[in-house]
Design an enzyme around this catalytic site. Structure first.
Site, PDB file in Angstrom:
ATOM      1  N   HIS A  42       5.927   1.171  12.156  1.00 30.65           N
ATOM      2  CA  HIS A  42       5.454   2.138  11.164  1.00 30.65           C
ATOM      3  C   HIS A  42       6.256   2.573  10.052  1.00 30.65           C
ATOM      4  O   HIS A  42       5.939   2.439   8.838  1.00 30.65           O
ATOM      5  CB  HIS A  42       4.837   3.369  11.605  1.00 30.65           C
ATOM      6  CG  HIS A  42       4.075   4.150  10.680  1.00 30.65           C
ATOM      7  ND1 HIS A  42       4.796   5.157   9.983  1.00 30.65           N
ATOM      8  CD2 HIS A  42       2.766   3.770   9.987  1.00 30.65           C
ATOM      9  CE1 HIS A  42       3.953   5.642   8.784  1.00 30.65           C
ATOM     10  NE2 HIS A  42       2.770   4.896   8.844  1.00 30.65           N
ATOM     11  N   GLU A 100      -0.319  -4.286   7.826  1.00 27.52           N
ATOM     12  CA  GLU A 100      -0.338  -3.753   6.592  1.00 27.52           C
ATOM     13  C   GLU A 100       1.149  -4.046   6.050  1.00 27.52           C
ATOM     14  O   GLU A 100       2.537  -4.227   6.711  1.00 27.52           O
ATOM     15  CB  GLU A 100      -0.002  -2.239   6.843  1.00 27.52           C
ATOM     16  CG  GLU A 100       0.330  -1.513   5.580  1.00 27.52           C
ATOM     17  CD  GLU A 100       0.204  -0.025   5.609  1.00 27.52           C
ATOM     18  OE1 GLU A 100      -0.305   0.530   6.868  1.00 27.52           O
ATOM     19  OE2 GLU A 100       0.784   0.837   4.692  1.00 27.52           O
ATOM     20  N   HIS A 112      -5.679   2.021  15.315  1.00 28.05           N
ATOM     21  CA  HIS A 112      -4.541   2.326  14.503  1.00 28.05           C
ATOM     22  C   HIS A 112      -3.450   2.337  15.368  1.00 28.05           C
ATOM     23  O   HIS A 112      -3.128   3.318  16.354  1.00 28.05           O
ATOM     24  CB  HIS A 112      -5.009   4.028  14.167  1.00 28.05           C
ATOM     25  CG  HIS A 112      -4.004   4.362  13.132  1.00 28.05           C
ATOM     26  ND1 HIS A 112      -3.196   5.540  13.335  1.00 28.05           N
ATOM     27  CD2 HIS A 112      -3.723   4.052  11.924  1.00 28.05           C
ATOM     28  CE1 HIS A 112      -2.158   5.708  12.536  1.00 28.05           C
ATOM     29  NE2 HIS A 112      -2.584   4.857  11.526  1.00 28.05           N
TER      30      HIS A 112
HETATM   31 CA    CA Z   1      -0.903   1.400   8.611  1.00 32.67          CA
END
Ligand code: CA
Length: 335
Positions: free
Chosen positions: A63, A154, A21
């Site tokens: 992010h 993402e 992550h």
């Molecule tokens: Ca993410």
């Protein structure tokens, strides 16, 4: 490490994926190449990239859609701050981003580190990385190690990017394709919270890559919704707390209705985010928690800030046979 082992593994053996992550973000500032290198070395199967775009349409691995929580942007470009207090990536060109130093994530008020036990804040000379640089880096390591570690990008806030004239999903697919990732069995999972965007990626843009529907804490997934999700996505990725039934919070954890229904709909489950700093009542340690999800609840993958711990727990569980249909589980779906 015997890198040939994965290839010789029987196809029907259940081997959950370790997804780093934001890299090994428990140990080094998130999304830096240093954090990705560590995660790679710690045995992650996939490295996560959160992807946002600059004003000149360059894709970055960050992010947030703003810069102030993980960089020194406020000190370098004080006049680029918007009225709401944020320094948005879309207001910067790559050339300016190159001058920033990345640091450990701060709390929203900016005054202290979000996780004070992690890498010391305001230390080191870490840099913002472009998606292209990170893919080159991973492909380089895949070549030098002989392993096949994958990408897990993402699409961050596609609507926000569209409002600024940027088709983030399309740009990402083009970049992935330019590095040779376009087919279902390529080692890539594309993730997004926005269901419309994922459906557009599959049906409008015709992507064959594996897609992951991220869901938050609150959205209610009925069985029909999950079947509709399976029309375009292979994986459902909820917070792990949503996959444990509420009644078992203090006893032996049992799968939630969502976990069972998602499996019945043919979706794989990749819950997020496993970290040491936040544990539920039924787990005394991160190791305990991962054991519950990898061995007892038989997740197909886990997002973890500490990939070494996840890989160790996964490997200590030994080979797990694939569960039967009666347990509400199907073979990995193919599109
Ligand atoms: Ca993410």
């Amino acid at each position: 490490v015997d890198n040939g082992a994965a290839d010789r593994r029987p196809v029907d053996e259940h081997r959950p994926l370790i997804i780093a992550h934001r890299g090994a973000s428990g140990y080094l500032p998130e999304h830096t190449l240093e954090a990705k290198a560590l995660a790679y070395g710690q045995g992650a199967d996939y490295l996560e990239q959160d992807v946002v775009a600059t004003r000149d349409h360059q894709l970055l691995v960050l992010h947030d859609i703003y810069l102030e929580r993980v960089t020194d942007v406020a000190a370098l470009f004080p006049d680029r701050r918007r009225a709401d207090g944020h320094y948005y990536v879309v207001d910067f060109e790559l050339e300016a981003i190159r001058q920033l130093t990345v640091t450990e994530r701060r709390r929203p008020d900016g005054r202290a580190a979000l996780y004070p036990q992690r890498f010391p804040a305001e230390t080191g000379r870490f840099r913002v990385v472009t998606l292209a640089e990170e893919i080159e880096f991973i492909q380089g390591l895949n070549r030098s190690t002989g392993r096949q570690v994958g990408l897990y990008p993402e699409i961050k806030e596609p609507q926000w990017h569209a409002e600024h004239g940027i088709d983030l999903g399309r740009l990402m697919l083009e970049q992935l394709a330019s590095f040779g990732y376009a087919e279902e069995d390529d080692p890539v999972f594309v993730q997004c919270f926005d269901a419309r965007e994922l459906r557009r990626i599959r049906e409008g843009l015709g992507s064959r890559l594996k897609l992951v529907q991220l869901v938050g804490r609150s959205r209610l997934e009925r069985r029909g919704t999950l079947r509709a999700t399976r029309e375009y996505a292979q994986v459902l990725a909820p917070p792990y707390s949503r996959l444990v039934s509420a009644r078992s919070r203090n006893a032996e954890p049992r799968p939630s209705v969502l976990a069972v229904s998602a499996r019945q709909a043919g979706l794989l489950l990749h819950p997020y985010t496993f970290r040491r700093e936040k544990l539920p009542p039924y787990a005394a340690s991160l190791e305990d928690l991962l054991e519950v999800f990898l061995r007892d609840l038989r997740m197909d993958g886990v997002f973890c800030d500490f990939p070494d711990v996840a890989a160790r727990v996964r490997d200590s569980c030994g080979p797990l046979p694939v569960a039967s249909e009666a347990e509400g589980r199907r073979s990995p779906p193919t599109a």
